[in-house]
Design an enzyme around this catalytic site. Sequence first.
Site, PDB file in Angstrom:
ATOM      1  N   GLU A 107       0.836  -1.296   0.135  1.00 12.39           N
ATOM      2  CA  GLU A 107       0.147  -0.124   0.258  1.00 12.39           C
ATOM      3  C   GLU A 107       0.980   1.241  -0.090  1.00 12.39           C
ATOM      4  O   GLU A 107       2.018   1.318   0.790  1.00 12.39           O
ATOM      5  CB  GLU A 107      -0.791  -0.123   1.201  1.00 12.39           C
ATOM      6  CG  GLU A 107      -2.095  -0.285   1.130  1.00 12.39           C
ATOM      7  CD  GLU A 107      -3.168   0.551   0.402  1.00 12.39           C
ATOM      8  OE1 GLU A 107      -2.898   1.496  -0.268  1.00 12.39           O
ATOM      9  OE2 GLU A 107      -4.473   0.853   0.853  1.00 12.39           O
ATOM     10  N   ASP A 111      -4.836   5.361   5.676  1.00 12.97           N
ATOM     11  CA  ASP A 111      -5.504   6.549   6.418  1.00 12.97           C
ATOM     12  C   ASP A 111      -6.623   6.182   7.216  1.00 12.97           C
ATOM     13  O   ASP A 111      -6.421   5.913   8.262  1.00 12.97           O
ATOM     14  CB  ASP A 111      -5.898   7.387   5.036  1.00 12.97           C
ATOM     15  CG  ASP A 111      -6.397   8.792   5.543  1.00 12.97           C
ATOM     16  OD1 ASP A 111      -6.466   9.121   6.752  1.00 12.97           O
ATOM     17  OD2 ASP A 111      -6.384   9.859   4.602  1.00 12.97           O
ATOM     18  N   THR A 115      -9.676   0.665   3.574  1.00  8.08           N
ATOM     19  CA  THR A 115      -9.380  -0.204   2.383  1.00  8.08           C
ATOM     20  C   THR A 115      -8.748  -1.613   2.866  1.00  8.08           C
ATOM     21  O   THR A 115      -9.111  -2.812   2.509  1.00  8.08           O
ATOM     22  CB  THR A 115      -7.964   0.489   1.411  1.00  8.08           C
ATOM     23  OG1 THR A 115      -8.880   1.683   1.029  1.00  8.08           O
ATOM     24  CG2 THR A 115      -7.821  -0.326   0.380  1.00  8.08           C
ATOM     25  N   ARG A 172       0.919  12.283  -8.715  1.00  5.37           N
ATOM     26  CA  ARG A 172       1.702  11.077  -8.701  1.00  5.37           C
ATOM     27  C   ARG A 172       3.097  10.811  -8.980  1.00  5.37           C
ATOM     28  O   ARG A 172       3.793  10.063  -8.436  1.00  5.37           O
ATOM     29  CB  ARG A 172       0.430   9.879  -9.479  1.00  5.37           C
ATOM     30  CG  ARG A 172      -0.730   9.681  -9.058  1.00  5.37           C
ATOM     31  CD  ARG A 172      -1.065   8.394  -9.503  1.00  5.37           C
ATOM     32  NE  ARG A 172      -2.646   8.502  -9.542  1.00  5.37           N
ATOM     33  CZ  ARG A 172      -3.570   7.966  -8.233  1.00  5.37           C
ATOM     34  NH1 ARG A 172      -2.931   7.430  -7.216  1.00  5.37           N
ATOM     35  NH2 ARG A 172      -4.586   7.759  -8.263  1.00  5.37           N
TER      36      ARG A 172
HETATM   37  C1  PRP Z   1      -5.981   5.484  -1.277  1.00  4.76           C
HETATM   38  C2  PRP Z   1      -4.500   4.883  -1.005  1.00  4.76           C
HETATM   39  C3  PRP Z   1      -4.977   3.855  -0.250  1.00  4.76           C
HETATM   40  C4  PRP Z   1      -6.446   4.234   0.541  1.00  4.76           C
HETATM   41  C5  PRP Z   1      -5.811   4.320   1.781  1.00  4.76           C
HETATM   42  O1  PRP Z   1      -6.506   5.064  -2.626  1.00  4.76           O
HETATM   43  O2  PRP Z   1      -3.923   4.501  -2.060  1.00  4.76           O
HETATM   44  O3  PRP Z   1      -5.367   2.687  -0.996  1.00  4.76           O
HETATM   45  O4  PRP Z   1      -6.749   5.316  -0.349  1.00  4.76           O
HETATM   46  O5  PRP Z   1      -7.041   4.991   2.431  1.00  4.76           O
HETATM   47  P1  PRP Z   1      -7.962   4.414   3.562  1.00  4.76           P
HETATM   48  O6  PRP Z   1      -7.173   3.924   4.562  1.00  4.76           O
HETATM   49  O7  PRP Z   1      -8.774   5.692   4.151  1.00  4.76           O
HETATM   50  O8  PRP Z   1      -9.043   3.244   3.204  1.00  4.76           O
HETATM   51  P2  PRP Z   1      -7.635   5.513  -3.572  1.00  4.76           P
HETATM   52  O9  PRP Z   1      -8.854   5.101  -3.286  1.00  4.76           O
HETATM   53  O10 PRP Z   1      -7.447   7.175  -3.536  1.00  4.76           O
HETATM   54  O11 PRP Z   1      -7.002   5.118  -5.068  1.00  4.76           O
HETATM   55  P3  PRP Z   1      -5.639   5.216  -5.516  1.00  4.76           P
HETATM   56  O12 PRP Z   1      -4.654   4.174  -5.022  1.00  4.76           O
HETATM   57  O13 PRP Z   1      -5.908   4.864  -7.026  1.00  4.76           O
HETATM   58  O14 PRP Z   1      -5.154   6.826  -5.485  1.00  4.76           O
END
Ligand code: PRP
Length: 184
Positions: A107, A111, A115, A172
């Site tokens: 990952e 946050d 996820t 990015r």
């Molecule tokens: C972001 C990041 C993690 C997730 C973390 O993904 O890449 O996978 O959020 O957040 P959480 O702990 O609150 O779930 P995003 O859905 O923005 O997609 P991306 O990886 O394409 O940027």
Amino acid sequence: MSASGIEGSDRSIETVVFSEARIAARVRELARDISRTYAPDDRLLVVGLLKGSFIFMADLVREITVPHQIDFLVASSYGSGTVTTGEVRLLYDSAIDLTGRAVLLVEDIVDSGTTLAWLCPELESRGPRSVEVCTLLHKRRETQNPEPRWVGFDAPNAFLVGYGLDHAEDFRHLPYVASLKSPA
Ligand code: PRP
């Protein structure tokens, strides 16, 4: 270090939080520990969660010395906004059979933990030998379930971009992690 002048569609960089050199040194440490943890018999499968992990994943696997294979998943919970929707969607799934494999999910950032709370049980249900998580950044907003086994850095409570992380798909490509200026 200043990163002023780098702009996305409607926001700009405030400050560099983790420099390219600091990230590279930490990636080497993580890879060394991961390489000591797994044996060739574990049939390690390193799974990058796209899009955010793409740079971290590329750097990490090149430093992992135990034999392994790689794959990717695409999940999204944020859409184009800056606040999690709480709903995780698997937009692309792995076609590799996880049965008996040691799975290491990579990952970019933990946050809210939404996820991982959704994805780890999903991967566990496929019969792997183990599922562990390596994240570059961890906001440590609260006790997470599951907790990542490997964490690159504890992250400040700011909106972070770069080294794979985006704001509305911008930033990015930056080689460092930076914070975004607040909206004007
Ligand atoms: C972001 C990041 C993690 C997730 C973390 O993904 O890449 O996978 O959020 O957040 P959480 O702990 O609150 O779930 P995003 O859905 O923005 O997609 P991306 O990886 O394409 O940027």
